[in-house]
Motif scaffolding. Structure first.
Motif, mmCIF file in Angstrom:
data_model
loop_
_atom_site.group_PDB
_atom_site.id
_atom_site.type_symbol
_atom_site.label_atom_id
_atom_site.label_comp_id
_atom_site.label_asym_id
_atom_site.label_seq_id
_atom_site.Cartn_x
_atom_site.Cartn_y
_atom_site.Cartn_z
ATOM 1 N N TYR A 1 0.837 -1.211 0.000
ATOM 2 C CA TYR A 1 0.000 0.000 0.000
ATOM 3 C C TYR A 1 0.870 1.259 0.000
ATOM 4 N N PHE A 2 2.072 1.164 -0.609
ATOM 5 C CA PHE A 2 3.008 2.286 -0.488
ATOM 6 C C PHE A 2 2.490 3.573 -1.116
ATOM 7 N N ASP A 3 1.763 3.471 -2.233
ATOM 8 C CA ASP A 3 1.251 4.704 -2.861
ATOM 9 C C ASP A 3 0.272 5.411 -1.935
ATOM 10 N N SER A 4 -0.649 4.643 -1.327
ATOM 11 C CA SER A 4 -1.603 5.248 -0.402
ATOM 12 C C SER A 4 -0.882 5.886 0.782
ATOM 13 N N LEU A 5 0.136 5.180 1.293
ATOM 14 C CA LEU A 5 0.847 5.680 2.468
ATOM 15 C C LEU A 5 1.520 7.014 2.193
ATOM 16 N N SER A 6 2.252 7.113 1.067
ATOM 17 C CA SER A 6 3.002 8.341 0.834
ATOM 18 C C SER A 6 2.082 9.506 0.496
ATOM 19 N N VAL A 7 0.969 9.226 -0.192
ATOM 20 C CA VAL A 7 -0.001 10.298 -0.455
ATOM 21 C C VAL A 7 -0.639 10.737 0.858
ATOM 22 N N LEU A 8 -0.901 9.772 1.723
ATOM 23 C CA LEU A 8 -1.462 10.068 3.041
ATOM 24 C C LEU A 8 -0.575 11.041 3.807
ATOM 25 N N VAL A 9 0.715 10.723 3.843
ATOM 26 C CA VAL A 9 1.657 11.583 4.569
ATOM 27 C C VAL A 9 1.642 13.000 3.976
ATOM 28 N N PHE A 10 1.667 13.080 2.658
ATOM 29 C CA PHE A 10 1.713 14.392 2.008
ATOM 30 C C PHE A 10 0.435 15.188 2.264
ATOM 31 N N ALA A 11 -0.734 14.560 2.045
ATOM 32 C CA ALA A 11 -2.010 15.268 2.205
ATOM 33 C C ALA A 11 -2.189 15.755 3.639
ATOM 34 N N LEU A 12 -1.813 14.899 4.585
ATOM 35 C CA LEU A 12 -1.962 15.296 5.987
ATOM 36 C C LEU A 12 -1.016 16.438 6.339
ATOM 37 N N LEU A 13 0.184 16.416 5.758
ATOM 38 C CA LEU A 13 1.130 17.511 6.024
ATOM 39 C C LEU A 13 0.632 18.826 5.429
ATOM 40 N N VAL A 14 -0.041 18.752 4.278
ATOM 41 C CA VAL A 14 -0.610 19.967 3.697
ATOM 42 C C VAL A 14 -1.607 20.579 4.674
ATOM 43 N N GLY A 15 -2.513 19.742 5.184
ATOM 44 C CA GLY A 15 -3.489 20.220 6.163
ATOM 45 C C GLY A 15 -2.814 20.838 7.366
ATOM 46 N N ARG A 16 -1.773 20.163 7.839
ATOM 47 C CA ARG A 16 -1.073 20.645 9.027
ATOM 48 C C ARG A 16 -0.372 21.973 8.768
ATOM 49 N N THR A 17 0.241 22.106 7.596
ATOM 50 C CA THR A 17 0.955 23.350 7.283
ATOM 51 C C THR A 17 -0.016 24.529 7.208
ATOM 52 N N ILE A 18 -1.192 24.276 6.611
ATOM 53 C CA ILE A 18 -2.196 25.344 6.537
ATOM 54 C C ILE A 18 -2.557 25.811 7.942
#
Lengths: 46, 820
Positions: free
Chosen positions: B286-303
């Motif tokens: 599930y590596f694609d889901s995992l890395s997108v997960l990390v990125f999307a969540l970091l976007v939310g956090r940065t905002i």
């Protein structure tokens, strides 16, 4: 198709180079101000 | 009356006069200042100075750039100070740092930075002041970094130029904290960049794998792609993703529910399972889901992070705003010194128009003080030898010499700033919606996955772990983490376009609830300046009063002169002023006396029968009566007060309808406050007068114990209460300090924006709830697929972005502020 064994590492190396360049820029403070440059760009110097 | 042709020419002239706007700030020019002979007109001296400096340096393009940028017009608030303390060695050692190539550089906070044109103008500093190498303005922080050659120009000259352009500079204190924060910002940006790059590349590899699955890719190629995506994903999980693991550990240690915990469980389980399957060479990854997960969540956090950072920056600005210089009397001479050098027992001189730099006792001189900054009282107070004056008050009429009793942080205003800081820190953090869901979420996720594992070990033991892990990954609350920051950020952006500046998402959440709302009176409910509200007497008296009062700089005199003015009035002569009393003089050969009741009655005893009646009517309405006597007869009364804002009544009604308990908290006289409360329909026991800044803070704390408290104010006297309230709202025209302490700043005049804000906050919260509901629905769908064993990485890869996209669309399409 076995060229992929060379192409893939090369591609990853290129991506890594871009990431390293980005990190270098961020660490040197080039990305500290994210609001000024887009405004500055519109003011042409005379 | 017939329209005589003779009268017509007067009209166009009058019309033209009312339309004149200032050449610098585009605000209307008061008729009294219009100069018939000149091509360009200015609303104030500050604007004309700024215009001359800009023109003189060939920078007229500023006006063009500004009109393109926003057209935002603000009057120049140049102070005209000398800034000679900026050259003092103490100042230099504190704030100025040497450059690499022999120059110096300093960081200054600027007041009045508001748009792109400000960036343009401030960065033209090198062409205005020879010797300046570079000026870089960060518009978000209003922080300019200037480097210059100390042998060619001085910092005070640079400061004076910035000031004359309308950007009053203040030294930026707390350099160490700022550096720390900058490092923190850089680290989070690097994390975001790395996560993005990893996610993009893993997705490319995953695409190849999915295509290969349909086209029967040869196993050794498949293996290569699996290893490559594992490598990149592990970088993403171990470096940028480590924030979630740290958050999860902290959440376990402090036993507080946090969204990081389910995220960390999902990512951790997925990574371990993926590595195991890659090494074994069989099973799903599930590596694609995992890395997108990390990125999307970091976007939310940065905002979210950027929103919070803004309020921290504002508090920092606040501490840099206290006056930076004082005039110390040393023997026969007076020297400008930085505020840091002022000690107790120093003798300071304060000129008329300057603000008092430290608390002290008046040693010589008599003047009047505007203490509205501290007390909120609109009427000036007199200061004579022996009276105590506070730092932050403005000396209005004559120079004073004061003996310092407290300086720096020990002053009243200094302690007030300390309270602002503590108020911000003591405020209970808002428990976020998503975090409140998190604890239940973790239990549901873990027990469901355990149940899935157990159930499948009976049905098909080889797929038990596979399905349990898949469930942990697909239920990872990605959209849940995005929902709140996205909706709030969209709302904040739209609010900003409508002139409502919101510093943190918390404010939106709080304002959607109901509670107590305290309103300050002076400057918030009222216009914040004296004017003639009632007039008892003949019209012919008005020009006489206006001409006499135009000789004085006292605020009451200025209000009378302004509001009673006619186009041409006679000049007064033999004018005599008594501070705290009134004014007397000869106008048109008539003896005119204007002033307080005691002052006028001491000079004149005869009066018209209706005068006492009018006077008591004024007092009953909370107005200050001013008596007018002409040639030995008291024949008029003017009722002066601070009139209510036009929309105050409507705004208070709407807020009450929305369920808020509206109360007044003012530093002004209780009679005045209760008169205002009566007009607005607020119960008398909910209107409190004579409240010191400390008492305001106390009132806010008391109400905060029972629930949500919103504080609306404008002055430094409200700053501590603004910071301590669950949400603080500063209104337009307020002190810079109150803007910094508040969570919301209204740049539009009036109180109606508050009503807008409350309604839009409710709508925003509704959007958040819908988004959370939608993302939970997706999670439930994914969970049921995983429980039944129907899930595979491709379905997960489609489902997860779909839920994030739904949240994104909901946030952007929903009506929050004023329609779209």
């Amino acid at each position: 198709m076995s060229v992929i064994y060379i192409a893939l590492p090369v591609a990853i190396a290129l991506a890594a180079a871009a990431v390293i360049a980005f990190i270098w820029c961020a660490r040197r403070g080039q990305l500290d101000d994210l609001d000024g440059p887009p405004l500055r760009m519109l003011h042409d110097d005379q | 009356m017939t329209a005589s042709p003779l009268h017509i020419p007067a009209f166009p002239a009058l019309h033209a006069r009312t339309l004149v706007s200032c050449a610098h700030c585009a605000l209307p020019v008061p008729p009294g200042l219009v100069q018939e002979s000149s091509d360009v007109q200015f609303c104030c001296h500050g604007c004309s100075t700024a215009y001359e400096v800009i023109r003189g340096c060939g920078l007229e393009r500023y006006y063009h750039v500004r009109d393109q940028a926003t057209g935002a017009a603000t009057a120049v608030k140049s102070t005209g100070k000398r800034y000679s303390e900026f050259d003092d060695p103490i100042f230099t050692s504190l704030y100025v740092k040497p450059d690499d190539h022999g120059g110096s550089h300093v960081e200054l906070y600027l007041e009045g930075v508001h748009c792109a044109a400000c960036v343009w103008l401030v960065e033209r500093l090198p062409s205005v002041v020879p010797g300046v190498y570079e000026a870089r303005l960060d518009p978000r922080k209003a922080l300019v970094r200037v480097s210059w050659d100390p042998s060619r120009t001085s910092l005070s000259r640079i400061a004076r130029t910035l000031d004359s352009l309308g950007y009053a500079p203040h030294p930026a204190r707390e350099a160490a904290a700022r550096t720390l924060r900058r490092m923190d910002d850089r680290r989070s940006l690097i994390r975001l960049g790395v996560a993005g790059a990893c996610a993009g590349n893993v997705m490319l590899l995953a695409l190849a794998l999915y295509c290969g699955a349909f086209d029967s890719m040869e196993p050794h190629y498949q293996n290569l792609f699996r290893w490559a995506s594992m490598l990149i994903s592990l970088v993403s999980v171990a470096w940028p993703g480590s924030v979630f693991f740290r958050g999860a550990i902290a959440s376990i240690r402090t036993r507080t529910a946090h969204l990081d915990l389910p995220i960390a469980i999902g990512i951790g389980a997925g990574a371990i399972w993926g590595v195991a399957n890659t090494v074994r060479g069989v099973g799903e990854i599930y590596f694609d889901s995992l890395s997108v997960l990390v990125f999307a969540l970091l976007v939310g956090r940065t905002i979210q992070h950027r929103q919070q950072r803004w309020s921290a920056d504002a508090v920092e600005l606040l501490f840099s705003l206290t006056p930076s210089a004082a005039r110390r009397v040393e023997g026969e001479s007076v020297v400008d010194v930085p505020i840091e050098a002022v000690r107790e027992q120093d003798l300071l001189e304060v000129l008329a128009g300057d603000s008092i730099p430290a608390d002290g006792i008046v040693e010589s001189g008599t003047s009047s003080m505007d203490q509205s900054l501290l007390t909120g009282e609109s009427a000036p107070v007199s200061a004579t030898i022996g009276s105590l004056v506070c730092a932050g008050a403005v000396n209005l009429s004559a120079p004073l010499r004061i003996r310092v009793s407290a300086a720096g942080e020990a002053t009243r205003v200094g302690r007030l700033m300390k309270m602002v800081e503590e108020g911000t820190r003591r405020r209970a953090p808002i428990v976020r919606f998503a975090d409140r869901l998190a604890s239940r979420f973790v239990y549901a996720m873990l027990s469901l996955s355990l149940a899935t594992g157990v159930a499948w070990s009976f049905i098909d033991p080889s797929r038990a772990i596979e399905n349990a892990v898949a469930l942990l990954i697909v239920t990872c609350p990605c959209a849940l983490g995005l929902a709140t920051p996205l909706a709030v950020t969209v709302a904040i952006g739209r609010a900003a376009r409508r002139g409502i500046l919101i510093k943190g998402g918390d404010a939106v959440q709080v304002l959607s609830r109901q509670g107590v709302m305290f309103l300050d009176k002076t400057g918030t409910l009222t216009q914040g300046r004296m004017s003639v509200v009632r007039w008892f007497g003949a019209e012919e008296l008005k020009p006489l009063v206006a001409s006499l009062e135009s000789e004085s700089s006292h605020p009451i005199a200025q209000a009378l002169a302004r509001d009673l003015a006619v186009s041409d009035f006679p000049r007064a002569s033999e004018v005599e002023q008594v501070i705290g009393g009134g004014i007397a003089g000869l106008v048109n050969a008539q003896r005119v006396v204007v002033g307080s009741s005691t002052f006028v009655r001491r000079i004149v005893r005869n009066e018209d029968a209706r005068i006492t009646e009018s006077e008591s009517e004024c007092i009953a309405q909370g107005l200050t009566p001013v008596l007018i006597a002409v040639d030995g007869l008291i024949c008029g009364v003017a009722g002066l007060g601070d009139p209510l804002r036009e929309d105050a009544g409507a705004a208070v009604r709407s807020l009450k309808d929305a369920g808020w308990d509206v109360r007044i908290l003012s530093g002004d006289h209780p009679d005045v406050v209760s008169a205002v409360a009566r007009t607005l329909g607020i119960a008398p026991d909910h209107a409190r007068g004579s409240a010191t800044p400390e008492a305001k803070l106390q009132a806010v704390f008391e109400s905060a114990r029972h629930g949500t408290v919103a504080m609306v104010g404008d002055g430094v006297n409200d700053a501590a209460a603004l910071a301590a309230a669950t949400v603080g709202i500063a209104v337009r025209g307020g002190a810079e300090a109150s803007m910094a302490a508040a969570d919301v700043y209204l740049s539009q005049p009036g109180l109606m924006p508050i009503v807008d804000l409350v309604q839009a906050s409710r709508r925003t919260l509704r959007v958040i709830r819908i988004s959370l509901g939608a993302s939970l629905l997706y999670n439930a769908l994914a969970a049921s697929l995983a429980v039944t064993g129907l899930i595979n990485p491709l379905i997960a890869a489609i489902l997860m972005p779909l839920s994030s996209l739904t949240v994104l669309t909901l946030s952007f399409k929903a009506r929050t502020f004023g329609g779209r």
